[in-house]
Design an enzyme around this catalytic site. Structure first.
Site, mmCIF file in Angstrom:
data_model
loop_
_atom_site.group_PDB
_atom_site.id
_atom_site.type_symbol
_atom_site.label_atom_id
_atom_site.label_comp_id
_atom_site.label_asym_id
_atom_site.label_seq_id
_atom_site.Cartn_x
_atom_site.Cartn_y
_atom_site.Cartn_z
ATOM 1 N N ASP A 34 -10.873 2.879 1.280
ATOM 2 C CA ASP A 34 -11.139 2.336 2.786
ATOM 3 C C ASP A 34 -12.051 3.204 3.623
ATOM 4 O OD1 ASP A 34 -10.089 -0.156 2.585
ATOM 5 O OD2 ASP A 34 -8.025 0.474 3.424
ATOM 6 N N LYS B 123 0.734 -1.394 0.036
ATOM 7 C CA LYS B 123 0.004 -0.081 0.109
ATOM 8 C C LYS B 123 0.730 1.237 -0.106
ATOM 9 C CE LYS B 123 -4.677 -1.706 1.928
ATOM 10 N NZ LYS B 123 -5.427 -1.584 3.011
HETATM 11 P P1 NDP Z 1 -2.461 -2.882 11.200
HETATM 12 O O1 NDP Z 1 -1.565 -4.042 11.178
HETATM 13 O O2 NDP Z 1 -2.247 -1.814 10.398
HETATM 14 O O3 NDP Z 1 -3.004 -2.488 12.575
HETATM 15 C C1 NDP Z 1 -3.281 -3.514 13.590
HETATM 16 C C2 NDP Z 1 -3.844 -2.848 14.631
HETATM 17 O O4 NDP Z 1 -4.211 -3.737 15.580
HETATM 18 C C3 NDP Z 1 -3.079 -1.801 15.465
HETATM 19 O O5 NDP Z 1 -3.819 -0.849 15.965
HETATM 20 C C4 NDP Z 1 -2.297 -2.787 16.506
HETATM 21 O O6 NDP Z 1 -2.143 -2.134 17.737
HETATM 22 C C5 NDP Z 1 -3.757 -3.615 17.036
HETATM 23 N N1 NDP Z 1 -3.447 -4.798 17.479
HETATM 24 C C6 NDP Z 1 -3.059 -5.754 16.909
HETATM 25 N N2 NDP Z 1 -2.991 -7.076 17.810
HETATM 26 C C7 NDP Z 1 -3.231 -6.492 18.991
HETATM 27 C C8 NDP Z 1 -3.099 -6.847 20.513
HETATM 28 N N3 NDP Z 1 -2.832 -7.994 20.596
HETATM 29 N N4 NDP Z 1 -3.450 -5.986 21.348
HETATM 30 C C9 NDP Z 1 -3.772 -4.903 21.315
HETATM 31 N N5 NDP Z 1 -3.830 -4.150 19.800
HETATM 32 C C10 NDP Z 1 -3.268 -5.206 18.890
HETATM 33 O O7 NDP Z 1 -3.751 -3.541 10.512
HETATM 34 P P2 NDP Z 1 -5.074 -2.857 9.608
HETATM 35 O O8 NDP Z 1 -5.050 -1.477 10.218
HETATM 36 O O9 NDP Z 1 -4.965 -2.958 8.262
HETATM 37 O O10 NDP Z 1 -6.286 -3.802 9.933
HETATM 38 C C11 NDP Z 1 -6.963 -3.880 11.094
HETATM 39 C C12 NDP Z 1 -8.053 -4.917 11.011
HETATM 40 O O11 NDP Z 1 -8.987 -4.248 10.245
HETATM 41 C C13 NDP Z 1 -7.731 -6.252 10.467
HETATM 42 O O12 NDP Z 1 -8.335 -7.444 10.981
HETATM 43 C C14 NDP Z 1 -8.330 -6.073 9.123
HETATM 44 O O13 NDP Z 1 -8.651 -7.314 8.666
HETATM 45 C C15 NDP Z 1 -9.398 -5.395 9.335
HETATM 46 N N6 NDP Z 1 -9.784 -4.550 7.974
HETATM 47 C C16 NDP Z 1 -10.957 -4.771 7.470
HETATM 48 C C17 NDP Z 1 -11.328 -4.005 6.458
HETATM 49 C C18 NDP Z 1 -12.858 -4.092 6.017
HETATM 50 O O14 NDP Z 1 -13.020 -3.520 4.823
HETATM 51 N N7 NDP Z 1 -13.738 -4.552 6.719
HETATM 52 C C19 NDP Z 1 -10.474 -2.992 5.655
HETATM 53 C C20 NDP Z 1 -9.173 -3.183 6.309
HETATM 54 C C21 NDP Z 1 -8.781 -3.662 7.470
HETATM 55 P P3 NDP Z 1 -0.536 -1.684 17.834
HETATM 56 O O15 NDP Z 1 -0.466 -0.220 16.981
HETATM 57 O O16 NDP Z 1 -0.303 -1.322 19.259
HETATM 58 O O17 NDP Z 1 0.384 -2.659 17.625
#
Ligand code: NDP
Length: 284
Positions: A111, A75
């Site tokens: 998005d 991306k």
């Molecule tokens: P990123 O990897 O960019 O971000 C992940 C986020 O999840 C961060 O805020 C991270 O926190 C948090 N996180 C992950 N594991 C933990 C944990 N164990 N405890 C606390 N916080 C946690 O992913 P995306 O933003 O791209 O995607 C996030 C979700 O959204 C995914 O499941 C994806 O499939 C979904 N999604 C759905 C879409 C849709 O169209 N419905 C479109 C895009 C995404 P930290 O910053 O602290 O690491």
């Protein structure tokens, strides 16, 4: 080398690029839309690692690929090789869709707008003036926060494990956004899980990003996680009498905006949603 599929001569090719790409629902979504509209387009998933971003964009130009969806880990990596960016993609530093403007390749990010469109479609409510708790500060959260700013919501509270990322994400929300904690959730109208917690097939499967005690019946709870469709968070929300909205809506609406960039047409949202729900239900 990046190998793209060759269509029959009469077919226009569109693709999704990323890695891993095998389980992408994008081919199902876009091929459904093309078929219903009777368009001779064919959409494929192409595995492309991050280090091949430049080669990938060159191949898109050389093969005259007319529509491109971009997913992780490309991306941001594709940006230097495009001719133009939409204002949204530029601000988010992330592209999830590429289209042609005459000879130019233009990067977009659908998005956030997809999220807002899905919310309005599913609730029938205006979101301007409402307050939002966004849990998460990754790519999806940032896109959502930026679009909520554009939709003139009253307040955005960003809650995330990593505080630096929370601050960065909240900046995209403008003057009505701040970093908060889970204690702020009860005072919000909408609660959005934008973390990957709850996602099937991961170590976070079966878990919730939000403690149940903060959920109220007046909340509208949206989970961006769409696999499973009914996440533990949505079940907990419904149990307290809140409204639950699945991540399928955003998935379909962000894809519909891509389809519109390529073809100029509106996508058949309901038919696509039915297919996506059917597919996810079968694989889980
Ligand atoms: P990123 O990897 O960019 O971000 C992940 C986020 O999840 C961060 O805020 C991270 O926190 C948090 N996180 C992950 N594991 C933990 C944990 N164990 N405890 C606390 N916080 C946690 O992913 P995306 O933003 O791209 O995607 C996030 C979700 O959204 C995914 O499941 C994806 O499939 C979904 N999604 C759905 C879409 C849709 O169209 N419905 C479109 C895009 C995404 P930290 O910053 O602290 O690491």
């Amino acid at each position: 080398m990046v190998n793209f599929p060759e269509g029959q001569t009469s077919q226009t090719i569109a693709i999704v690029v990323g890695q891993p790409i095998k389980h992408s629902l994008s081919p199902l979504i876009h091929n459904t839309a093309f078929t219903i509209a009777n368009l001779k387009w064919d959409y494929h998933a192409v595995e492309v690692p991050k280090e091949k971003a430049q080669e990938c964009i060159e191949a898109i130009r050389n093969n005259n690929i007319r529509g491109v969806s971009v997913t992780m880990p490309l991306k941001e990596a594709v940006i230097p090789f495009l001719d133009e960016l939409s204002e949204t993609a530029r601000e988010l530093k992330a592209v999830n869709c590429i289209s042609w403007d005459e000879e130019k390749l233009v990067g977009h990010n659908t998005d956030g707008e997809g999220f807002v469109n899905s919310l309005v479609a599913e609730t029938g409510e205006r979101i301007a003036g409402s307050s939002f708790a966004i849990v998460g500060a990754g790519g999806a959260a940032r896109a959502v926060i930026r679009s909520l700013r554009e939709a003139s919501v009253a307040k955005i509270t960003v809650i995330n494990r990593n505080q630096e990322k929370a601050i960065f994400a909240a900046e995209l929300g403008g003057v009505n956004a701040r970093v908060g904690t889970a204690e702020h959730i009860p005072e919000c109208d909408y609660v959005v899980n934008a973390t990957s917690i709850g996602m099937a097939g991961t170590e976070n499967e079966g878990k919730m990003s939000i403690p149940e005690k903060y959920l109220k019946d007046s909340h509208t709870v949206v989970d961006l996680v769409y696999n499973p469709i009914e996440t533990p968070l949505l079940s907990a929300a419904r149990k307290v009498g809140a409204t639950g909205i699945t991540g399928v809506g955003m998935l379909v609406h962000q894809a519909a905006l891509q389809y519109q960039h390529w073809t100029g047409l509106g996508a058949p949202i309901q038919e696509i949603e039915r297919k996506v729900i059917n597919e996810i239900t079968q694989i889980t």
